[in-house]
Motif scaffolding. Structure first.
Motif, mmCIF file in Angstrom:
data_model
loop_
_atom_site.group_PDB
_atom_site.id
_atom_site.type_symbol
_atom_site.label_atom_id
_atom_site.label_comp_id
_atom_site.label_asym_id
_atom_site.label_seq_id
_atom_site.Cartn_x
_atom_site.Cartn_y
_atom_site.Cartn_z
ATOM 1 N N GLU A 1 4.406 -35.193 -57.766
ATOM 2 C CA GLU A 1 4.861 -36.128 -56.743
ATOM 3 C C GLU A 1 6.044 -35.533 -56.002
ATOM 4 O O GLU A 1 6.970 -34.993 -56.616
ATOM 5 C CB GLU A 1 5.270 -37.468 -57.356
ATOM 6 C CG GLU A 1 5.681 -38.478 -56.296
ATOM 7 C CD GLU A 1 5.979 -39.862 -56.848
ATOM 8 O OE1 GLU A 1 6.665 -40.629 -56.140
ATOM 9 O OE2 GLU A 1 5.546 -40.182 -57.959
ATOM 10 N N LYS B 1 -3.408 -32.932 -57.820
ATOM 11 C CA LYS B 1 -3.140 -33.960 -56.815
ATOM 12 C C LYS B 1 -1.644 -33.964 -56.530
ATOM 13 O O LYS B 1 -0.823 -33.931 -57.445
ATOM 14 C CB LYS B 1 -3.564 -35.327 -57.336
ATOM 15 C CG LYS B 1 -3.364 -36.453 -56.336
ATOM 16 C CD LYS B 1 -3.557 -37.852 -56.900
ATOM 17 C CE LYS B 1 -4.785 -38.011 -57.734
ATOM 18 N NZ LYS B 1 -4.944 -39.394 -58.227
ATOM 19 N N VAL C 1 1.194 -36.312 -54.617
ATOM 20 C CA VAL C 1 1.418 -37.665 -54.127
ATOM 21 C C VAL C 1 2.752 -37.701 -53.378
ATOM 22 O O VAL C 1 3.730 -37.093 -53.819
ATOM 23 C CB VAL C 1 1.455 -38.673 -55.307
ATOM 24 C CG1 VAL C 1 1.796 -40.069 -54.828
ATOM 25 C CG2 VAL C 1 0.138 -38.648 -56.059
ATOM 26 N N TYR D 1 2.875 -35.858 -42.877
ATOM 27 C CA TYR D 1 2.063 -35.827 -44.095
ATOM 28 C C TYR D 1 0.575 -35.835 -43.765
ATOM 29 O O TYR D 1 -0.208 -35.081 -44.347
ATOM 30 C CB TYR D 1 2.406 -37.009 -45.006
ATOM 31 C CG TYR D 1 3.875 -37.097 -45.376
ATOM 32 C CD1 TYR D 1 4.686 -35.961 -45.446
ATOM 33 C CD2 TYR D 1 4.470 -38.315 -45.639
ATOM 34 C CE1 TYR D 1 6.025 -36.045 -45.771
ATOM 35 C CE2 TYR D 1 5.816 -38.411 -45.976
ATOM 36 C CZ TYR D 1 6.584 -37.278 -46.033
ATOM 37 O OH TYR D 1 7.905 -37.361 -46.351
ATOM 38 N N GLN D 2 0.181 -36.671 -42.830
ATOM 39 C CA GLN D 2 -1.228 -36.750 -42.473
ATOM 40 C C GLN D 2 -1.691 -35.475 -41.768
ATOM 41 O O GLN D 2 -2.805 -34.995 -42.000
ATOM 42 C CB GLN D 2 -1.501 -38.001 -41.636
ATOM 43 C CG GLN D 2 -1.363 -39.254 -42.482
ATOM 44 C CD GLN D 2 -1.502 -40.533 -41.700
ATOM 45 O OE1 GLN D 2 -0.992 -40.668 -40.600
ATOM 46 N NE2 GLN D 2 -2.221 -41.497 -42.273
ATOM 47 N N PHE E 1 -2.626 -34.974 -46.044
ATOM 48 C CA PHE E 1 -2.467 -36.102 -46.959
ATOM 49 C C PHE E 1 -3.187 -37.309 -46.380
ATOM 50 O O PHE E 1 -3.191 -37.516 -45.165
ATOM 51 C CB PHE E 1 -0.983 -36.439 -47.159
ATOM 52 C CG PHE E 1 -0.251 -35.457 -48.037
ATOM 53 C CD1 PHE E 1 -0.083 -35.706 -49.379
ATOM 54 C CD2 PHE E 1 0.244 -34.272 -47.503
ATOM 55 C CE1 PHE E 1 0.585 -34.796 -50.183
ATOM 56 C CE2 PHE E 1 0.913 -33.362 -48.296
ATOM 57 C CZ PHE E 1 1.083 -33.622 -49.646
ATOM 58 N N THR E 2 -3.789 -38.106 -47.245
ATOM 59 C CA THR E 2 -4.468 -39.316 -46.793
ATOM 60 C C THR E 2 -3.841 -40.532 -47.473
ATOM 61 O O THR E 2 -3.399 -40.468 -48.623
ATOM 62 C CB THR E 2 -5.978 -39.283 -47.120
ATOM 63 O OG1 THR E 2 -6.156 -39.082 -48.514
ATOM 64 C CG2 THR E 2 -6.670 -38.172 -46.356
ATOM 65 N N LYS F 1 -3.642 -43.716 -49.517
ATOM 66 C CA LYS F 1 -4.430 -44.262 -50.613
ATOM 67 C C LYS F 1 -4.091 -45.714 -50.916
ATOM 68 O O LYS F 1 -4.913 -46.454 -51.438
ATOM 69 C CB LYS F 1 -4.237 -43.422 -51.893
ATOM 70 C CG LYS F 1 -4.800 -42.039 -51.784
ATOM 71 C CD LYS F 1 -6.299 -42.087 -51.556
ATOM 72 C CE LYS F 1 -6.886 -40.714 -51.372
ATOM 73 N NZ LYS F 1 -8.291 -40.731 -51.065
ATOM 74 N N LEU G 1 0.484 -41.658 -50.226
ATOM 75 C CA LEU G 1 -0.464 -40.687 -49.689
ATOM 76 C C LEU G 1 -0.773 -39.644 -50.772
ATOM 77 O O LEU G 1 0.081 -39.374 -51.634
ATOM 78 C CB LEU G 1 0.130 -39.968 -48.469
ATOM 79 C CG LEU G 1 0.526 -40.873 -47.299
ATOM 80 C CD1 LEU G 1 2.001 -41.116 -47.295
ATOM 81 C CD2 LEU G 1 0.089 -40.251 -45.998
ATOM 82 N N GLU G 2 -1.970 -39.052 -50.697
ATOM 83 C CA GLU G 2 -2.377 -38.064 -51.684
ATOM 84 C C GLU G 2 -3.082 -36.896 -51.012
ATOM 85 O O GLU G 2 -3.677 -37.041 -49.938
ATOM 86 C CB GLU G 2 -3.355 -38.672 -52.689
ATOM 87 C CG GLU G 2 -2.779 -39.766 -53.519
ATOM 88 C CD GLU G 2 -3.808 -40.386 -54.485
ATOM 89 O OE1 GLU G 2 -5.006 -40.017 -54.419
ATOM 90 O OE2 GLU G 2 -3.404 -41.238 -55.281
ATOM 91 N N LYS G 3 -3.021 -35.753 -51.699
ATOM 92 C CA LYS G 3 -3.731 -34.560 -51.258
ATOM 93 C C LYS G 3 -4.120 -33.778 -52.505
ATOM 94 O O LYS G 3 -3.298 -33.600 -53.407
ATOM 95 C CB LYS G 3 -2.847 -33.704 -50.354
ATOM 96 C CG LYS G 3 -3.492 -32.416 -49.901
ATOM 97 C CD LYS G 3 -2.561 -31.644 -48.973
ATOM 98 C CE LYS G 3 -3.239 -30.364 -48.509
ATOM 99 N NZ LYS G 3 -2.416 -29.669 -47.503
#
Length: 151
Positions: free
Chosen positions: A60, A95, A97, A111-112, A116-117, A119, A147-149
């Protein structure tokens, strides 16, 4: 310009850390178990990223901040890209976060843009978990975006 890890003997850049998370006690707790990278211009620290291992397959980003006078120059992007790059040495996919506020427009866009999307959105997180109201650009910060990737 250089990005380096802070060792235990160095002073944390508290002014920057508190830009991203205004409760010093919360920051102090996660710093103990995290890796802290700083972006320096000469001797001056103008950016910081804090990454904490959550499990064997999850990290994270606990804190990402750039000095106000240095914002808009791509330093946050460089720190995030560098930090994630340090995790890509792993043998298995992991992952990453990031949690931020819902009105943190530039941060959310960054981030996007880096893959990153969104969640989850936790409503009223900042109202319920912080002792003082937090304002960004004059607006009360209420909701947390997670957000996560996968890397």
């Amino acid at each position: 310009m250089s990005i380096t890890v802070i060792t235990n003997t160095e002073e944390y850049p508290w002014e920057l850390l508190l830009l991203a998370d205004p409760e010093r006690g919360k920051v102090a707790v996660y710093l103990e178990t995290s890796t802290v990278y700083v972006y320096r211009e000469g001797p001056k620290v103008v950016g910081v990223i804090v990454i904490q291992r959550q499990s064997a397959t999850q990290y994270e980003v606990m804190n990402l901040a750039v000095a106000e006078e240095s914002q808009g120059r791509g330093i946050g992007r460089q720190l995030l890209t560098y930090g994630i790059g340090q995790l890509q040495d792993e043998l298995v996919p992991v992952k990453v976060v990031i949690k931020t506020g819902d009105i943190s427009g530039p941060a959310l866009s960054l981030y996007q843009h880096l893959g990153f999307t969104v969640k989850e959105v936790i409503e009223n997180y900042f109202i319920e978990h912080y002792s003082e109201p937090i304002y960004e650009a004059g607006q009360l910060l209420k909701h947390q975006v997670i957000l996560e990737k996968i890397i």
